[in-house]
Design an enzyme around this catalytic site. Structure first.
Site, PDB file in Angstrom:
ATOM      1  N   CYS A  43       0.735  -1.264   0.021  1.00  0.00           N
ATOM      2  CA  CYS A  43      -0.099   0.049  -0.010  1.00  0.00           C
ATOM      3  C   CYS A  43       0.897   1.157   0.057  1.00  0.00           C
ATOM      4  CB  CYS A  43      -0.913  -0.061   1.216  1.00  0.00           C
ATOM      5  SG  CYS A  43      -1.982   1.446   1.071  1.00  0.00           S
ATOM      6  N   ASP A  45       0.307   3.702   1.643  1.00  0.00           N
ATOM      7  CA  ASP A  45       0.665   4.245   2.769  1.00  0.00           C
ATOM      8  C   ASP A  45       1.886   4.622   3.455  1.00  0.00           C
ATOM      9  OD1 ASP A  45       0.246   4.354   6.015  1.00  0.00           O
ATOM     10  OD2 ASP A  45      -1.959   4.129   5.616  1.00  0.00           O
ATOM     11  N   ARG A  47       3.088   4.480   6.456  1.00  0.00           N
ATOM     12  CA  ARG A  47       3.391   3.699   7.415  1.00  0.00           C
ATOM     13  C   ARG A  47       4.147   2.437   7.256  1.00  0.00           C
ATOM     14  NH1 ARG A  47      -2.132   5.277  10.358  1.00  0.00           N
ATOM     15  NH2 ARG A  47      -2.708   4.858   8.336  1.00  0.00           N
ATOM     16  N   HIS A  99      -2.368  -4.206   4.947  1.00  0.00           N
ATOM     17  CA  HIS A  99      -2.137  -3.663   6.346  1.00  0.00           C
ATOM     18  C   HIS A  99      -3.495  -3.127   7.081  1.00  0.00           C
ATOM     19  CE1 HIS A  99      -2.793   0.759   6.009  1.00  0.00           C
ATOM     20  NE2 HIS A  99      -2.535   0.408   4.639  1.00  0.00           N
ATOM     21  N   CYS A 102      -6.145   0.137   6.882  1.00  0.00           N
ATOM     22  CA  CYS A 102      -5.947   0.739   5.733  1.00  0.00           C
ATOM     23  C   CYS A 102      -7.111   1.547   5.200  1.00  0.00           C
ATOM     24  CB  CYS A 102      -5.815  -0.312   4.546  1.00  0.00           C
ATOM     25  SG  CYS A 102      -5.432   0.165   2.838  1.00  0.00           S
TER      26      CYS A 102
HETATM   27 ZN   LIG Z   1      -3.390   1.199   3.096  1.00  0.00          ZN
END
Ligand SMILES: [Zn+2]
Length: 210
Positions: A43, A45, A47, A99, A102
Site C-alpha cells: 500500500c 500508506d 507507515r 495492512h 488501511c
Molecule cells: Zn493502506
C-alpha cells in the site's frame, strides 16, 4: 526555504555520510547492479515502508506500491513492474502486503465518494461483494474492515497467479506468491494462508497454455 522540506535534503546528506562511514564502497557496489530476490506489492500508506518493516537494505526488495495494494489486470504500471521483476530480475518471491487500518479498504467499505479514487477502490468493493455473507456477519466495523483487508490481499495474490507473467515463470522455475498483512499498531507481519506456487493452485479457466 521551508524547514520541513529542507530537512529531507539534510537527512539525505547524513544518510550518505553514515553509509560511506560504515563502508566507503557502499554506493559504488550498489550502483553496479541490483539483484533483489523479492517483489513487494504494498500500500502507498506512508507507515508501511517495505525495507524498514522487513529489516532489509537498499537493493534487496523491488517495490511497487499503490492505494490498498491492488493487482489490477489493466494496470500497465503494475504489469511492467511485475514482468521486469519476474523475467529480468528473476525474483523468487512476490509478496502482496496489506495492512490493518488501511484507509483505502475503509473508504471502499463506505458509501462516501472520493473522486477518481472511487474507480480504483471499486476493485475492493468487488472483493466485498464476493465475500458479502461472511463480512456482513461481522458486526464490529473495525473487525469487518480487518477481515476485508485480509480477503483483499488473498484476492490480489490470486490475481497475480492469473497473470501470464507468473504462469510463464511457473513453467520453468520456482516462484512463490505470498499474502501478508502488516499491523500498524504492533509492527508485526501476519502471513496469510494464501501461498501460490504452481499452476494447479488456480482454477483451470485462468490457466494459460505454455
Ligand atoms: Zn493502506
Amino acid at each position: 526555504m521551508e524547514k520541513s522540506y529542507q530537512r529531507l535534503l539534510e537527512g539525505n546528506k547524513k544518510y550518505s555520510d553514515s553509509k560511506k562511514f560504515e563502508d566507503p564502497e557502499y554506493f559504488k557496489k550498489l550502483s553496479l547492479d541490483q539483484t533483489p530476490e523479492y517483489l513487494w506489492i504494498g500500500c502507498s500508506d506512508s507507515r508501511v515502508p517495505a525495507n524498514e518493516v522487513t529489516g532489509t537494505h537498499s537493493g534487496e526488495i523491488f517495490v511497487h506500491r499503490n492505494i490498498a495494494n491492488l493487482v489490477v489486470h489493466t494496470d500497465m504500471n503494475l504489469l511492467s513492474v511485475l514482468e521486469y521483476a519476474v523475467e529480468y530480475l528473476k525474483v523468487k518471491h512476490i509478496i502482496v502486503c496489506g495492512h490493518y487500518g488501511c484507509g483505502g479498504v475503509r473508504a471502499a467499505i463506505s458509501n462516501n465518494t472520493h473522486g477518481i479514487l472511487d474507480n480504483w477502490l471499486r476493485n475492493i468493493k468487488e472483493v466485498y461483494y464476493k465475500y458479502q455473507k461472511e463480512l456482513d456477519a461481522i458486526e464490529d466495523m473495525d473487525k469487518r474492515t480487518d477481515r476485508l483487508t485480509e480477503l483483499n490481499v488473498i484476492e490480489q495474490v490470486r490475481n497475480l497467479a492469473k497473470t501470464k507473467v507468473v504462469q510463464r515463470a511457473w513453467h520453468n522455475r520456482t516462484l512463490r506468491i505470498h499474502g501478508w498483512v502488516y499491523g500498524l499498531n504492533s509492527g508485526l507481519i501476519t502471513e496469510l494462508s494464501a501461498m501460490y506456487d504452481e499452476l494447479e493452485d488456480i482454477d483451470p479457466i485462468f490457466r494459460y497454455k505454455e
